[in-house]
Write an enzyme that holds these catalytic residues in place. Structure first.
Site, short mmCIF file in Angstrom:
data_model
loop_
_atom_site.label_atom_id
_atom_site.label_comp_id
_atom_site.label_asym_id
_atom_site.label_seq_id
_atom_site.Cartn_x
_atom_site.Cartn_y
_atom_site.Cartn_z
N LYS A 120 8.88 10.80 -13.99
CA LYS A 120 8.44 9.77 -14.93
C LYS A 120 7.29 10.26 -15.82
O LYS A 120 7.23 9.90 -16.99
CB LYS A 120 8.12 8.43 -14.27
CG LYS A 120 7.13 8.41 -13.15
CD LYS A 120 7.10 7.01 -12.54
CE LYS A 120 6.03 6.86 -11.46
NZ LYS A 120 6.16 7.79 -10.34
N ASN A 143 0.36 4.81 -15.60
CA ASN A 143 0.18 5.66 -14.41
C ASN A 143 -0.06 7.12 -14.76
O ASN A 143 -0.62 7.87 -13.98
CB ASN A 143 1.42 5.52 -13.51
CG ASN A 143 1.22 6.16 -12.15
OD1 ASN A 143 0.37 5.75 -11.36
ND2 ASN A 143 2.00 7.19 -11.85
N HIS A 190 5.97 6.80 -0.84
CA HIS A 190 4.85 5.87 -0.62
C HIS A 190 5.03 5.02 0.65
O HIS A 190 4.66 3.83 0.66
CB HIS A 190 4.66 4.95 -1.82
CG HIS A 190 4.25 5.68 -3.07
ND1 HIS A 190 3.15 6.51 -3.12
CD2 HIS A 190 4.79 5.71 -4.30
CE1 HIS A 190 3.03 7.02 -4.33
NE2 HIS A 190 4.02 6.56 -5.07
N1 UMA Z 1 -10.53 1.30 -3.24
C1 UMA Z 1 -11.17 0.23 -2.65
N2 UMA Z 1 -10.59 -0.34 -1.54
C2 UMA Z 1 -9.39 0.11 -1.04
C3 UMA Z 1 -8.76 1.20 -1.66
C4 UMA Z 1 -9.36 1.78 -2.77
O1 UMA Z 1 -12.21 -0.22 -3.09
O2 UMA Z 1 -8.91 -0.44 -0.05
C5 UMA Z 1 -11.18 1.90 -4.41
C6 UMA Z 1 -11.52 3.38 -4.24
O3 UMA Z 1 -12.75 3.54 -3.54
C7 UMA Z 1 -11.58 3.87 -5.68
C8 UMA Z 1 -10.66 2.88 -6.42
O4 UMA Z 1 -10.29 1.86 -5.52
O5 UMA Z 1 -12.87 3.80 -6.23
C9 UMA Z 1 -9.43 3.66 -6.85
O6 UMA Z 1 -8.51 2.84 -7.48
P1 UMA Z 1 -7.05 3.38 -7.73
O7 UMA Z 1 -6.55 4.05 -6.48
O8 UMA Z 1 -6.22 2.29 -8.28
O9 UMA Z 1 -7.27 4.60 -8.74
P2 UMA Z 1 -7.49 4.65 -10.31
O10 UMA Z 1 -8.49 5.72 -10.56
O11 UMA Z 1 -7.73 3.33 -10.88
O12 UMA Z 1 -6.08 5.28 -10.75
C10 UMA Z 1 -4.95 4.41 -10.92
C11 UMA Z 1 -3.70 5.12 -10.38
N3 UMA Z 1 -3.89 5.42 -8.96
C12 UMA Z 1 -3.01 4.99 -8.04
O13 UMA Z 1 -2.06 4.30 -8.30
C13 UMA Z 1 -3.27 5.41 -6.63
C14 UMA Z 1 -3.45 6.40 -11.14
O14 UMA Z 1 -2.21 6.96 -10.71
C15 UMA Z 1 -3.34 6.11 -12.63
O15 UMA Z 1 -3.25 7.34 -13.34
C16 UMA Z 1 -4.59 5.37 -13.11
O16 UMA Z 1 -4.78 4.16 -12.31
C17 UMA Z 1 -4.47 4.93 -14.58
O17 UMA Z 1 -3.45 3.98 -14.76
C18 UMA Z 1 -2.31 8.12 -9.87
C19 UMA Z 1 -1.27 8.07 -8.76
O18 UMA Z 1 -1.39 8.85 -7.83
C20 UMA Z 1 -2.06 9.37 -10.70
N4 UMA Z 1 -0.26 7.18 -8.84
C21 UMA Z 1 0.78 7.12 -7.84
C22 UMA Z 1 1.89 8.11 -8.10
O19 UMA Z 1 2.05 8.54 -9.26
O20 UMA Z 1 2.64 8.41 -7.17
C23 UMA Z 1 1.39 5.71 -7.85
#
Ligand code: UMA
Length: 311
Positions: A120, A143, A190
């Site tokens: 994707k 994402n 996942h």
């Molecule tokens: N956090 C909490 N409590 C929890 C879990 C996490 O407070 O129980 C906090 C962490 O401490 C951290 C924050 O949440 O500070 C992180 O938030 P987040 O995981 O949503 O990360 P973001 O930086 O906002 O990044 C997200 C997407 N991350 C995920 O979906 C895990 C990013 O995709 C995406 O690029 C970004 O938003 C912008 O839209 C990454 C990913 O790995 C690349 N995606 C997965 C994949 O592609 O397989 C779905």
């Protein structure tokens, strides 16, 4: 204004949470960002920026027990709705939306939404490059790394938004409706977040949920999907029962060869299907093969050259 004067809790101080908080702040909401991690583990520059703009930040165990009244909660995609942080709010029955839904509610341009377990990001990049090259201004976001809320905050004049959407983002949509959705493929993934493969698939299938017969769904013909309302356009590198198919090294649409794969220098069924999906979206957006194919070939060749020089 929808969010003006609202008390909003944004869960997560990563990319999505920060973009959501700044967007809400710009719309006149009172915003608090809550993150379960200890402050020392979070990016200081991010927290400083949020605080400088008047956003309150609460971190560590205090975030998971905060009992302030809120009108709305915005969830970052990486936060499991079953986590203690999210449950602290859902147990109080406060309306919750995801960052994608918030961004969607604040953009005007139509959205192409791309999901799938594999490819994707590549397809999102290629599609955005091809649309721009064909004169339809767009940006690759979601994402892929640039949250939709950030695009909404920038308020740029774009023809269309090319949004990579994950199952995590789709889990919390309410009205998100791509005018063109893309289902590239599906494989188990996942399973640390979902209780079953079926639950993961159900989250991804939500990409079609709000589409109507006016919208288009670009679908891998090898997938058996439930009935959807959008008009389907199918593609496959493996079967002939698809609108876009492979024949003797050519991508063929309605029995007409449109692109010789050798001209792209890309190999492999996954690349063929990513290109088919890209061309199918372009068509759904009103582009002709004459416009798309020369640009697509150039972009694919540049991609191959970049990959081989990176090795
Ligand atoms: N956090 C909490 N409590 C929890 C879990 C996490 O407070 O129980 C906090 C962490 O401490 C951290 C924050 O949440 O500070 C992180 O938030 P987040 O995981 O949503 O990360 P973001 O930086 O906002 O990044 C997200 C997407 N991350 C995920 O979906 C895990 C990013 O995709 C995406 O690029 C970004 O938003 C912008 O839209 C990454 C990913 O790995 C690349 N995606 C997965 C994949 O592609 O397989 C779905």
């Amino acid at each position: 204004m929808k969010y003006s004067g609202k008390n909003v809790a944004v869960l997560g101080a990563g990319l999505s949470g920060t973009a959501a908080a700044l967007l809400l702040q710009s719309k006149g909401a009172e915003v608090m960002v809550l993150d379960s991690a200890d402050e020392a583990k979070l990016l200081k520059s991010t927290l400083d920026n949020l605080r400088a703009r008047g956003v309150t930040v609460r971190t560590g165990p205090a975030a998971e027990t905060d009992s302030a009244p809120f009108d709305l909660v915005v969830l970052s995609p990486g936060i499991d709705p079953a986590s203690p942080l999210a449950k602290n709010f859902s147990s109080r029955k406060i309306e919750t939306i995801g960052e994608l839904e918030l961004g969607w509610s604040c953009v005007d341009a139509p959205v192409v939404g791309i999901t799938g377990t594999n490819g994707k990001t590549t397809t999102t990049e290629l599609l955005a490059q091809m649309l721009n090259a064909c004169g339809q201004s767009t940006i690759a976001c979601g994402n892929i790394g640039k949250p939709l809320c950030e695009v909404a905050l920038e308020d740029r004049d774009l023809d269309v938004l090319t949004v990579e959407v994950s199952s995590f983002q789709l889990e919390t949509i309410k009205t998100f409706r791509p005018s063109v959705s893309v289902w590239l493929n599906f494989a188990p993934d996942h399973l640390d977040r979902y209780r079953s493969v079926a639950e993961y698939r159900a989250a991804k299938l939500r990409i079609f949920e709000n589409q109507t017969a006016d919208d288009v769904a670009v679908i891998n013909a090898g997938e058996s999907l439930p009935r959807i309302k959008a008009r389907p356009v199918t593609f496959s590198a493996y079967t002939n029962r698809a609108d876009f198919r492979l024949e003797e090294g050519f991508i063929v649409y309605e029995n007409q060869p449109v692109l010789r794969m050798a001209d792209t220098k890309l190999r492999g069924a996954h690349n063929i299907e990513n290109i088919m999906a890209t061309l199918a979206v372009g068509r759904a957006r009103g582009l002709t093969f004459e416009q798309m194919v020369p640009r697509c070939k150039l972009l694919c060749r540049a991609r191959t050259a970049a990959n081989s020089s990176a090795r």
